[in-house]
Design an enzyme around this catalytic site. Structure first.
Site, mmCIF file in Angstrom:
data_model
loop_
_atom_site.group_PDB
_atom_site.id
_atom_site.type_symbol
_atom_site.label_atom_id
_atom_site.label_comp_id
_atom_site.label_asym_id
_atom_site.label_seq_id
_atom_site.Cartn_x
_atom_site.Cartn_y
_atom_site.Cartn_z
ATOM 1 N N SER A 29 0.841 -1.192 0.000
ATOM 2 C CA SER A 29 0.000 0.000 0.000
ATOM 3 C C SER A 29 0.877 1.243 0.000
ATOM 4 O O SER A 29 1.640 1.482 0.944
ATOM 5 C CB SER A 29 -0.904 0.022 1.235
ATOM 6 O OG SER A 29 -1.434 1.319 1.399
ATOM 7 N N HIS A 56 -1.396 -1.375 -4.120
ATOM 8 C CA HIS A 56 -2.646 -1.040 -3.432
ATOM 9 C C HIS A 56 -2.706 0.476 -3.210
ATOM 10 O O HIS A 56 -1.772 1.072 -2.670
ATOM 11 C CB HIS A 56 -2.687 -1.780 -2.095
ATOM 12 C CG HIS A 56 -3.970 -1.651 -1.351
ATOM 13 N ND1 HIS A 56 -5.078 -2.434 -1.609
ATOM 14 C CD2 HIS A 56 -4.324 -0.839 -0.317
ATOM 15 C CE1 HIS A 56 -6.056 -2.121 -0.771
ATOM 16 N NE2 HIS A 56 -5.625 -1.144 0.019
ATOM 17 N N ASP A 60 -4.915 3.528 -1.600
ATOM 18 C CA ASP A 60 -5.962 3.826 -0.615
ATOM 19 C C ASP A 60 -6.556 5.205 -0.858
ATOM 20 O O ASP A 60 -5.878 6.222 -0.720
ATOM 21 C CB ASP A 60 -5.374 3.753 0.799
ATOM 22 C CG ASP A 60 -5.130 2.315 1.226
ATOM 23 O OD1 ASP A 60 -6.086 1.519 1.163
ATOM 24 O OD2 ASP A 60 -3.992 1.987 1.590
ATOM 25 N N MET A 71 -9.220 7.923 0.302
ATOM 26 C CA MET A 71 -9.988 8.310 1.493
ATOM 27 C C MET A 71 -10.552 9.709 1.313
ATOM 28 O O MET A 71 -9.880 10.594 0.776
ATOM 29 C CB MET A 71 -9.090 8.262 2.726
ATOM 30 C CG MET A 71 -8.388 6.921 2.924
ATOM 31 S SD MET A 71 -7.539 6.855 4.504
ATOM 32 C CE MET A 71 -6.636 5.310 4.326
ATOM 33 N N HIS A 117 -8.582 0.950 -3.609
ATOM 34 C CA HIS A 117 -9.451 0.692 -2.447
ATOM 35 C C HIS A 117 -10.124 2.006 -2.066
ATOM 36 O O HIS A 117 -9.508 2.866 -1.439
ATOM 37 C CB HIS A 117 -8.579 0.142 -1.304
ATOM 38 C CG HIS A 117 -9.305 -0.069 -0.020
ATOM 39 N ND1 HIS A 117 -8.646 -0.256 1.181
ATOM 40 C CD2 HIS A 117 -10.635 -0.138 0.273
ATOM 41 C CE1 HIS A 117 -9.539 -0.435 2.151
ATOM 42 N NE2 HIS A 117 -10.747 -0.346 1.631
ATOM 43 N N MET A 159 -12.318 4.216 0.069
ATOM 44 C CA MET A 159 -12.961 4.396 1.379
ATOM 45 C C MET A 159 -13.671 5.733 1.326
ATOM 46 O O MET A 159 -13.222 6.729 1.906
ATOM 47 C CB MET A 159 -11.909 4.337 2.494
ATOM 48 C CG MET A 159 -11.379 2.931 2.728
ATOM 49 S SD MET A 159 -9.758 2.890 3.517
ATOM 50 C CE MET A 159 -8.721 3.045 2.069
ATOM 51 N N MET A 183 -11.310 -6.047 5.871
ATOM 52 C CA MET A 183 -10.507 -5.103 6.651
ATOM 53 C C MET A 183 -10.134 -5.744 7.980
ATOM 54 O O MET A 183 -10.996 -6.215 8.721
ATOM 55 C CB MET A 183 -11.295 -3.813 6.913
ATOM 56 C CG MET A 183 -11.477 -2.909 5.706
ATOM 57 S SD MET A 183 -9.974 -2.467 4.824
ATOM 58 C CE MET A 183 -9.019 -1.645 6.095
ATOM 59 N N ASP A 242 -6.521 -6.620 4.569
ATOM 60 C CA ASP A 242 -5.904 -5.281 4.585
ATOM 61 C C ASP A 242 -5.886 -4.710 6.001
ATOM 62 O O ASP A 242 -6.939 -4.482 6.593
ATOM 63 C CB ASP A 242 -6.721 -4.377 3.651
ATOM 64 C CG ASP A 242 -6.150 -2.976 3.504
ATOM 65 O OD1 ASP A 242 -5.068 -2.706 4.053
ATOM 66 O OD2 ASP A 242 -6.817 -2.162 2.839
HETATM 67 C C1 DX5 Z 1 -6.215 1.395 5.960
HETATM 68 C C2 DX5 Z 1 -5.820 1.081 4.538
HETATM 69 C C3 DX5 Z 1 -4.695 0.141 4.420
HETATM 70 C C4 DX5 Z 1 -3.381 0.639 4.981
HETATM 71 C C5 DX5 Z 1 -2.693 -0.554 5.536
HETATM 72 O O1 DX5 Z 1 -7.443 2.014 5.968
HETATM 73 O O2 DX5 Z 1 -6.913 0.520 3.834
HETATM 74 O O3 DX5 Z 1 -4.507 -0.287 3.084
HETATM 75 O O4 DX5 Z 1 -2.547 1.240 4.031
HETATM 76 O O5 DX5 Z 1 -1.573 -0.125 6.226
HETATM 77 P P1 DX5 Z 1 -0.797 -1.118 7.206
HETATM 78 O O6 DX5 Z 1 -0.328 -2.281 6.392
HETATM 79 O O7 DX5 Z 1 0.304 -0.268 7.729
HETATM 80 O O8 DX5 Z 1 -1.773 -1.533 8.286
HETATM 81 ZN ZN ZN Z 2 -6.469 -0.374 1.815
#
Ligand code: DX5
Ligand code: ZN
Length: 220
Positions: A10, A35, A37, A39, A68, A70, A139, A179
């Site tokens: 990620s 990956h 993320d 947000m 991904h 969110m 998750m 994840d």
């Molecule tokens: C959290 C993200 C993850 C995050 C994971 O909301 O969806 O993808 O980057 O990070 P680590 O591996 O550090 O928990």
């Molecule tokens: Zn993620």
């Protein structure tokens, strides 16, 4: 490790001023996916990456771009991420009242479709959608931030989803991705429970040599 799992580093935990280097590290480590993320400061408190960043990354790598989302109202962003070059678009079941429409929308773009579930959402919620998905994203932390601790009960959830996919004869068609809080020391347990794809942010980019760490995951 025996099974053919995929690692999806990620880039949330990478240096945002130098994402090109993060891609290079993923390439030299042999990661399968990247990956990304997304947000929105509404579905989760944090605010991160939008379609223009994915568009800039796309020509720099041939790796599978695993987006991904969110975000609330995920339908508003599907087309932009597809056009930007996402290979997989995953959204949260908790983020919309009309899961079916979002699945249909993603499929209409020709992009693969993933459905994500937060740690406290009942697994029965995803039951109606199994046969339409390319991926279920479990998750194993509350979404929003990298670097959190792995929620142990996620192992049992992965196991249950795998059993259900086998009952439905979908285990070869629908991938399980996990994840949050994945580290070298717990990765094997998650794979053994049935995960096909592991996301790792801080465990990869929080080390001095991310490329070597990726190799270490594959050599567990
Ligand atoms: C959290 C993200 C993850 C995050 C994971 O909301 O969806 O993808 O980057 O990070 P680590 O591996 O550090 O928990
Ligand atoms: Zn993620």
């Amino acid at each position: 490790m025996a099974s053919q799992f995929k690692l999806a580093p990620s880039i949330l935990s990478a240096d945002f001023s130098d994402l090109k280097s993060a891609l290079t590290q993923c390439e030299s480590g042999g990661a399968h996916w990247i990956h990304i993320d997304v947000m929105d400061n509404q579905f989760v408190p944090n605010l991160t990456i939008g379609p223009p960043v994915v568009k800039s990354l796309r020509p720099k790598t041939n790796k599978f771009l695993d987006v991904h989302m969110m975000v609330i109202n995920p339908e508003n962003l599907v087309e932009s991420f597809a056009k930007a070059g996402a290979d997989m678009i995953t959204f949260h079941i908790e983020a919309t009242n009309d899961v079916q429409s979002v699945i249909d929308l993603i499929k209409a773009t020709g992009t693969q479709v993933g459905l994500s579930i937060k740690p406290s959402t009942e697994l029965s919620e995803i039951e109606p959608f199994y046969d339409q998905l390319d991926l279920i994203l479990v998750m194993s932390v509350e979404p929003g931030f990298g670097g959190q601790g792995f929620i142990e009960s996620s192992i049992d959830r992965v196991r249950k989803i795998k059993v259900r996919l086998k009952e439905l004869c979908l285990q070869d068609r629908v991938l399980i991705e996990v994840d949050g809080g994945i580290k070298l020391h717990n990765a094997k347990n998650v794979i053994d429970a049935g995960a096909d794809v592991l996301v790792a942010g801080s465990a990869v980019f929080g080390t001095d040599d991310p490329a070597q760490t990726i190799k270490d995951f594959y050599n567990l």
